[in-house]
Design a protein around this motif. Structure first.
Motif, PDB file in Angstrom:
ATOM      1  N   SER A 300       0.831  -1.210   0.000  1.00  0.00           N
ATOM      2  CA  SER A 300       0.000   0.000   0.000  1.00  0.00           C
ATOM      3  C   SER A 300       0.857   1.248   0.000  1.00  0.00           C
ATOM      4  CB  SER A 300      -0.882   0.021   1.250  1.00  0.00           C
ATOM      5  OG  SER A 300      -1.435  -1.242   1.505  1.00  0.00           O
ATOM      6  N   ALA A 312      -0.239   4.998   4.205  1.00  0.00           N
ATOM      7  CA  ALA A 312      -1.329   5.310   5.157  1.00  0.00           C
ATOM      8  C   ALA A 312      -1.280   6.802   5.467  1.00  0.00           C
ATOM      9  CB  ALA A 312      -1.227   4.442   6.393  1.00  0.00           C
ATOM     10  N   ASN A 313      -1.020   7.177   6.719  1.00  0.00           N
ATOM     11  CA  ASN A 313      -0.940   8.596   7.060  1.00  0.00           C
ATOM     12  C   ASN A 313       0.498   9.093   7.210  1.00  0.00           C
ATOM     13  OD1 ASN A 313      -0.836   6.842   9.214  1.00  0.00           O
ATOM     14  ND2 ASN A 313      -1.872   8.199  10.662  1.00  0.00           N
ATOM     15  N   ARG A 334      -0.009  12.639   8.609  1.00  0.00           N
ATOM     16  CA  ARG A 334      -1.167  13.437   8.256  1.00  0.00           C
ATOM     17  C   ARG A 334      -2.111  13.539   9.458  1.00  0.00           C
ATOM     18  NH1 ARG A 334      -2.831  10.820   3.457  1.00  0.00           N
ATOM     19  NH2 ARG A 334      -0.632  11.032   3.018  1.00  0.00           N
ATOM     20  N   ASP A 335      -2.595  14.720   9.724  1.00  0.00           N
ATOM     21  CA  ASP A 335      -3.512  14.912  10.837  1.00  0.00           C
ATOM     22  C   ASP A 335      -4.817  14.172  10.569  1.00  0.00           C
ATOM     23  OD1 ASP A 335      -3.907  16.735  13.375  1.00  0.00           O
ATOM     24  OD2 ASP A 335      -5.793  16.761  12.245  1.00  0.00           O
ATOM     25  N   GLU A 419       4.862  -4.008   4.771  1.00  0.00           N
ATOM     26  CA  GLU A 419       3.761  -3.866   5.710  1.00  0.00           C
ATOM     27  C   GLU A 419       3.656  -5.135   6.534  1.00  0.00           C
ATOM     28  OE1 GLU A 419       1.696  -2.462   2.120  1.00  0.00           O
ATOM     29  OE2 GLU A 419       0.221  -1.726   3.598  1.00  0.00           O
ATOM     30  N   PRO A 688      -6.406   8.823  16.550  1.00  0.00           N
ATOM     31  CA  PRO A 688      -6.445   9.071  15.104  1.00  0.00           C
ATOM     32  C   PRO A 688      -6.961   7.888  14.284  1.00  0.00           C
ATOM     33  CG  PRO A 688      -4.199   8.696  15.819  1.00  0.00           C
ATOM     34  CD  PRO A 688      -5.041   8.698  17.071  1.00  0.00           C
ATOM     35  N   THR A 691     -11.899   5.844  13.493  1.00  0.00           N
ATOM     36  CA  THR A 691     -12.828   5.435  12.438  1.00  0.00           C
ATOM     37  C   THR A 691     -12.220   4.412  11.485  1.00  0.00           C
ATOM     38  OG1 THR A 691     -12.159   7.344  11.138  1.00  0.00           O
ATOM     39  CG2 THR A 691     -14.109   7.596  12.516  1.00  0.00           C
TER      40      THR A 691
ATOM     41  N   ASN B 280     -19.054   5.498   8.005  1.00  0.00           N
ATOM     42  CA  ASN B 280     -17.998   6.262   8.685  1.00  0.00           C
ATOM     43  C   ASN B 280     -16.977   6.800   7.701  1.00  0.00           C
ATOM     44  OD1 ASN B 280     -18.948   5.937  11.227  1.00  0.00           O
ATOM     45  ND2 ASN B 280     -17.206   4.780  12.005  1.00  0.00           N
ATOM     46  N   LYS B 281     -16.628   8.036   7.928  1.00  0.00           N
ATOM     47  CA  LYS B 281     -15.553   8.615   7.126  1.00  0.00           C
ATOM     48  C   LYS B 281     -14.243   7.961   7.583  1.00  0.00           C
ATOM     49  CE  LYS B 281     -13.537  13.192   6.177  1.00  0.00           C
ATOM     50  NZ  LYS B 281     -12.191  12.795   6.559  1.00  0.00           N
ATOM     51  N   PRO B 283     -10.265   7.555   8.338  1.00  0.00           N
ATOM     52  CA  PRO B 283      -9.300   8.563   8.790  1.00  0.00           C
ATOM     53  C   PRO B 283      -8.535   9.126   7.605  1.00  0.00           C
ATOM     54  CG  PRO B 283      -8.584   6.340   9.360  1.00  0.00           C
ATOM     55  CD  PRO B 283      -9.963   6.214   8.801  1.00  0.00           C
ATOM     56  N   GLU B 284      -7.859  10.208   7.847  1.00  0.00           N
ATOM     57  CA  GLU B 284      -7.138  10.904   6.774  1.00  0.00           C
ATOM     58  C   GLU B 284      -5.899  10.113   6.397  1.00  0.00           C
ATOM     59  OE1 GLU B 284      -8.085  13.539   5.187  1.00  0.00           O
ATOM     60  OE2 GLU B 284      -9.800  14.156   6.400  1.00  0.00           O
ATOM     61  N   MET B 285      -6.118   8.971   5.802  1.00  0.00           N
ATOM     62  CA  MET B 285      -4.965   8.184   5.394  1.00  0.00           C
ATOM     63  C   MET B 285      -5.291   7.379   4.150  1.00  0.00           C
ATOM     64  SD  MET B 285      -4.798   5.318   8.434  1.00  0.00           S
ATOM     65  CE  MET B 285      -4.798   6.481   9.794  1.00  0.00           C
ATOM     66  N   GLU B 286      -4.244   7.008   3.439  1.00  0.00           N
ATOM     67  CA  GLU B 286      -4.423   6.216   2.235  1.00  0.00           C
ATOM     68  C   GLU B 286      -4.902   4.824   2.601  1.00  0.00           C
ATOM     69  OE1 GLU B 286      -3.982   7.504  -0.827  1.00  0.00           O
ATOM     70  OE2 GLU B 286      -3.540   9.395   0.207  1.00  0.00           O
ATOM     71  N   ARG B 287      -5.600   4.189   1.691  1.00  0.00           N
ATOM     72  CA  ARG B 287      -6.079   2.844   1.951  1.00  0.00           C
ATOM     73  C   ARG B 287      -4.898   1.878   2.116  1.00  0.00           C
ATOM     74  NH1 ARG B 287      -8.677  -0.382  -2.941  1.00  0.00           N
ATOM     75  NH2 ARG B 287      -7.164  -1.972  -2.433  1.00  0.00           N
ATOM     76  N   ILE B 288      -5.121   0.886   2.936  1.00  0.00           N
ATOM     77  CA  ILE B 288      -4.132  -0.169   3.122  1.00  0.00           C
ATOM     78  C   ILE B 288      -4.666  -1.403   2.417  1.00  0.00           C
ATOM     79  CG2 ILE B 288      -3.021  -1.666   4.827  1.00  0.00           C
ATOM     80  CD1 ILE B 288      -3.087   0.720   6.771  1.00  0.00           C
TER      81      ILE B 288
END
Lengths: 712, 712
Positions: A300, A312-313, A334-335, A419, A688, A691, B280-281, B283-288
């Motif tokens: 990923s 990811a973030n 990333r926040d 990963e 963080p 969700t 649910n939204k 989190p601010e991260m790319e998909r894994i």
């Protein structure tokens, strides 16, 4: 003193001098192959013996980012290491540089001279990169030349000759020279013969000598120790105890030859071979069915321009370094609320690795290695073994390093990136009235390298979690440095405490320590941070307030936590944004502060240090560590008592291991690991990964047994 | 005081009193479903909401050993827990037992009375199992009855009424009774109304009261605290601060009602819901991408007769326990040379879990939980969440426990067992002249359970390595216990050190500790072992011996290692066979030794204790912990100064956590873990995994992306 292939005498090709303390390159067989590691051949074949491409079979979707063509690679980021082209350019500039015109120096180190931090921080993707510069440490006539070279102008910008103690990192050529000098010393034949061997039966290694006073100053020396390689690839288990040669590396001269161990038998070869052979009897255990970490859709993460990792973030710059091994830079997360990229760390790397042995004998007292500054963690990082060092879903990165002649070479498959799902939960809760359970599978990203510094193997992991935590792990494996003894059973030993433990017949596992000191330039939401030591002290209760009133609490019990906070960045709730150190591997050095090895490694006097950022303070033992006197250590810098509040600060953390060897460490040690963590504390507004999505059955790959699965 | 369904008033069915501090069983809805967990329905549905069988789809080969039919199961091993049939038998014996004829007591605990250790050790597979006995702790008229019952003869063999301090473990019925008593207390309505709520909006929980002197003696009391469940399943984040009710559990009477917090707002519900909903939204991260630990040929371990686990070179008995959670017994490892089964540990389990909070207020001072002895780690272990708590290759085991009426019930999917490959190497070495690298992939076996003791979730892992090492990990997650405050920003707080950290608006995360004390009955090559503390003290060098001669080493730096050795079992080299403790989670209690909570948990005064084996010394805080005064702790037993050399000894190790909460812990905490290890030292003649086979590409499964892979 220039070294060239022609300077090597032919017989040594047959002797196959073991190139102790590493390296993929040797001066008589330079493998200057500069395309991807998959094309490397010869001594750098992979294990299992397959071409590298076979470890990344083309699946339904691509598994890994494509490998780079090193010859055509160009720097795209201010922090990218020197490219092949740039290394050639530096060599060319130095070749025509006046002071070196008639005598090209030995290049002990050549690396990117990173732009000023402010310049790097101001750079954005798409901007032209700042002028490229190289920092070179060259050795000529026993002097260490420190040079910065501007690649655009072709000029040497600064040139300084070191006046402090210490020499630059050793090169492969230095090591080879020392061993060759020693093995051609006439008296060695007698020592070998006294043990029923010839010199051709020996493998000799050249550990660094430490520094123990005036006798050893003014010249570069190495100690040479020899082992029998008869009947085993694991010569470390077969020392010629009591034999030690002190060699002047530059003059190629044996300064001292000492053999006090002719009566000590060489430990036997039985059970020392650790290599796999198909006929090997498996251990007394049931077979383990095939198990694998599988990602059929591929990783990923992305690796852009060879070094910029996004997952990811997280986003960070990852590069191999000949001295530090693996360097992570500009680590941002990333926040979870705003998506904004927030800085966590400007730069992190192992700054020094100190390994003192605890034996006062002539052949042992000096063993107080500083592996990063003496030999280089990247220089000693051999290719990772696919499927065994790293899982199948790993991506590999090569290092581009520089040999003593100033030429580039490829350290192939030096870093792996993968990963990890280890079956753990990132968070969980069960509540009867709500649902029978909520849990989220924990997936992390690991960047790994392994240095084989002679006998020992050090694996370095940087593990990034989606909850903002960074876990740094050092794992030890490889071979013990054993000491020969006349004893083959502990019942022959009167004072067992005086001798280290017997790990095999006639072989003592000498007690030693490992200290790995990390440079962690924390920039939590920007450079200006404050280090906060939080003492947990139980307060005295106020009389009459609670049933616990009558029990006053003396402040004799105190626990400490260590935070790096940004006092000018407050959360919604008014808490300063921060990261804390979660300690681990807390072994402390037992040496006295005035013992020479401890003077040189005074950075281990504390487990945690904080210093103001200083561009030149990268190496905890000093820039020039080899044979240094301890005049340029983190401890020395810290005596200046500089301001560290609300400044750009650097955190230094030391992982420590006391190693009392045991039989299980023979003939190769099961891995032992220790970790510490950098954990967000009021950095995020809330959890963080609240969700994060749970895993459902339909998310997972469909796996079938391999036709040929054959684990026994 | 017997509790029956009819005693419960109807309104509470609608109120859905949150059964804090756990349990799958409630007296009005007994789920005495005794077949495999897959058949459980209703409140014990799995998450994701599928039948359990779907987590083990039939692959090419079977994935897991078959599940047991609990109704027909019989004990096959002397250590097997009581079966459903045996529990019925015990209840039947007690029902006709003279002292209980007219009033059946509350069964606070019923478990196997294990045969004498010598008897168990003498038993071999195939032998008839020793007579089965049950140990029962029953409560009648405020007295704790301790009974042993012979199942064959149907006789009560021993019957003692406890004269010491302390009450038996609480039952679900006790908890429900306390909460029901409190919520029907008239004044509660006014407290709710003062905060704009009705009692129907509340979730109330019943923490244990600790013990703080004579006022609380002679009766079983619980504290009841209430929360708003309006708009959130995560009521823990919404306390009615300052409201605390002291309830006499047996008399069903509110002894004290205190509400000093009417002016303190209830923290908001925003962002408190932790449940997954498809909308649910992320989190601010790319998909894994999908990632899984895959074993298409199924696990390599076997579980025989429901409890006997065999894997690789290990064999052990694994059983759920209502109080200890997960118990491993008769842990043996096969010798890597001879194949002989060698004992490592007779029994290991978490003996107590002490959680003191650091706040002196009326609603907080008493919080000094001893979760194992007060609530039970097995009793609070809800089903593990497949694919998220444990990987797909996991096998699940149910617990068969006993409710207050003496009836059996199934704690389904309470333990999972799986093989782990986390991408690490079990050992490695690279040596240029030998081969470019040898490494062996590390596969381990993990036995896991998770207790949800009210707000907190504790995951316990026992991890077995093929090199003989056992790693014990405790991971914390779940919810903070937060304290309401008028403040919604730290800038309103004058003395920030006096208040715990704000983790959300109007919510303080109160500082607390967790101490988990393990009972480890080490039997290294047999019961008689010796505990050895090895001090590493740098010795002074002898003058003139080495260049380090002039640097005397004062003995101010000492490191300690802790070993359990068998002095009568020597290796080939004469070293005693042993295991050492590799410490971790070293937080120590900050409380004064004379503080009542610390008196009761005096077993945390040291991190390591060694006692001679004593059949009755299982529980570090005493057999009857709830409201105990600390008169039956490990500390008390140890004051007898018994001989521990070359005896059957028990090692006690405490993992400790200081928890200073932070924003990231809101509203559910990312997992925090600590571990310690039991590591073989001169137990094997050499590295037991020397001849382990490396992994080759053809060994691995063939995996394809799932058609519906949809992780976002």
């Amino acid at each position: 003193m220039e070294i060239s292939s022609s300077a090597l005498r032919l017989p040594f090709l047959f002797l196959l001098v073991p190139l102790l303390l590493f390296f993929l390159l040797s001066p008589w067989n330079p493998l200057h192959n500069l395309s991807g590691g998959g094309d490397s051949a010869g001594r750098r074949t992979q294990f299992p013996p397959k071409s590298l491409t076979s470890i990344s079979p083309p699946p339904a979707e691509p598994r890994s980012p494509p490998r780079r063509d090193h010859n055509s690679a160009t720097a795209r980021n201010p922090l990218d290491p020197l490219t092949v082209g740039e290394i050639h350019r530096v060599r060319s500039i130095l070749s025509s540089y006046q002071p070196f015109l008639h005598h090209f120096p030995s290049i002990q180190s050549m690396s990117l001279d990173e732009p000023d931090k402010s310049r790097v921080l101001g750079w954005k993707s798409g901007d032209p990169i700042p002028p490229r510069k190289a920092f070179v440490i060259a050795l000529l006539d026993n002097q260490s030349h420190l040079l910065t070279i501007d690649l655009d102008s072709g000029r040497v910008e600064t040139h300084e000759i070191s006046s402090g103690s210490g020499y630059p990192m050793l090169t492969m050529e230095d090591v080879v020279a020392a061993v060759q000098t020693a093995v051609s010393y006439p008296e060695l034949e007698a020592s070998a013969a006294a043990r029923g061997l010839s010199v051709a039966n020996l493998s000799c290694i050249s550990p660094s000598p430490g520094w123990f006073g005036p006798d050893e100053e003014g010249k570069r020396i190495l100690k040479v120790l020899c082992f029998s390689k008869q009947g085993t690839p694991n010569f470390y288990m077969r020392p010629l105890e009591g034999l030690v040669m002190t060699v002047d590396v530059d003059r190629r001269e044996v300064l001292q030859f000492s053999d006090t161990g002719k009566g000590i038998p060489i430990p036997g070869r039985a059970n020392t071979d650790y290599r796999f052979r198909p006929g090997n009897k498996p251990p007394e255990m049931e077979r383990i069915n095939p198990i694998s970490m599988e990602q059929p859709r591929g990783p990923s993460f992305t690796v852009t321009d060879g070094h910029l990792v996004k997952w990811a973030n997280w986003e960070f710059h990852l590069k191999p370094d000949q001295r530090a091994g693996l360097v992570v830079s500009r680590v941002v997360v990333r926040d979870s609320e705003t998506g904004a990229a927030r800085s966590v760390m400007y730069k992190g790397f192992p700054s020094e690795l100190f390994v003192p042995y605890m034996d006062a004998d002539e052949g042992w007292y000096f063993k107080s290695y500083m592996d990063a500054g003496e030999f280089g963690l990247g220089a000693t990082a051999m290719p990772l073994v696919p499927l065994n060092d790293c899982p199948r879903n790993a991506y590999y990165m090569d290092g581009i390093f520089v040999s003593a002649d100033g030429q580039p070479f490829v350290q192939s498959n030096m870093i792996c990136l993968f990963e990890r799902y280890a079956g753990d939960a990132a968070w969980r809760h069960s509540e009867l009235t709500v649902s029978s359970g909520e849990a989220r599978a924990k997936v992390t990203l690991v960047a790994r390298m392994a240095a084989s510094v002679g006998n020992y193997d050090y694996t370095f992991d940087w593990e990034f979690q989606t909850d903002g935590l960074i876990k740094i792990t050092v794992s030890l494996s490889g071979m013990l440095m054993v000491k020969g003894t006349v004893h083959d059973n502990m019942n022959q030993v009167q004072n067992q405490d005086e001798m280290g433990p017997l790990v095999s017949e006639n072989a003592i596992g000498v007690v030693h320590d490992h200290f790995i000191t990390f440079h962690l330039d924390m920039d939590v939401d920007g450079p200006n941070n404050t280090f906060v030591k939080v003492n947990l002290v139980k307060e005295e209760n106020v009389e009459g307030k609670t049933p616990r009133k009558s029990y006053l609490k003396p402040k004799r019990h105190v626990a400490k936590t260590f935070h790096v906070v940004n006092p000018s960045r407050r959360s919604r709730l008014g808490n300063p944004s921060g990261y804390k150190v979660v300690p681990g591997g807390n072994a402390a050095s037992l040496l006295d502060h005035s013992d020479p090895p401890q003077l040189r490694s005074a950075f281990t006097n504390n487990q945690i240090w904080v210093t103001p950022y200083n561009r030149s303070e990268l190496w905890a033992g000093g820039l020039l560590v080899y044979q240094s006197h301890g005049d340029d250590t983190l401890d020395v810098w810290s005596q200046r008592n500089r301001e560290i509040e609300d400044r750009d600060v650097v955190l230094w953390y030391t992982l420590g291991f006391h190693h009392v060897p045991c039989q299980e460490d023979f003939p190769v040690m099961p891995t032992v690991a220790a970790s510490f963590q950098l954990k967000p504390v009021n950095f995020f507004e809330r959890n963080p990964i609240l969700t994060a999505r749970p895993v459902f059955e339909e998310d997972l790959p469909v796996c079938r047994p391999s036709e040929s699965a054959s684990i026994i």
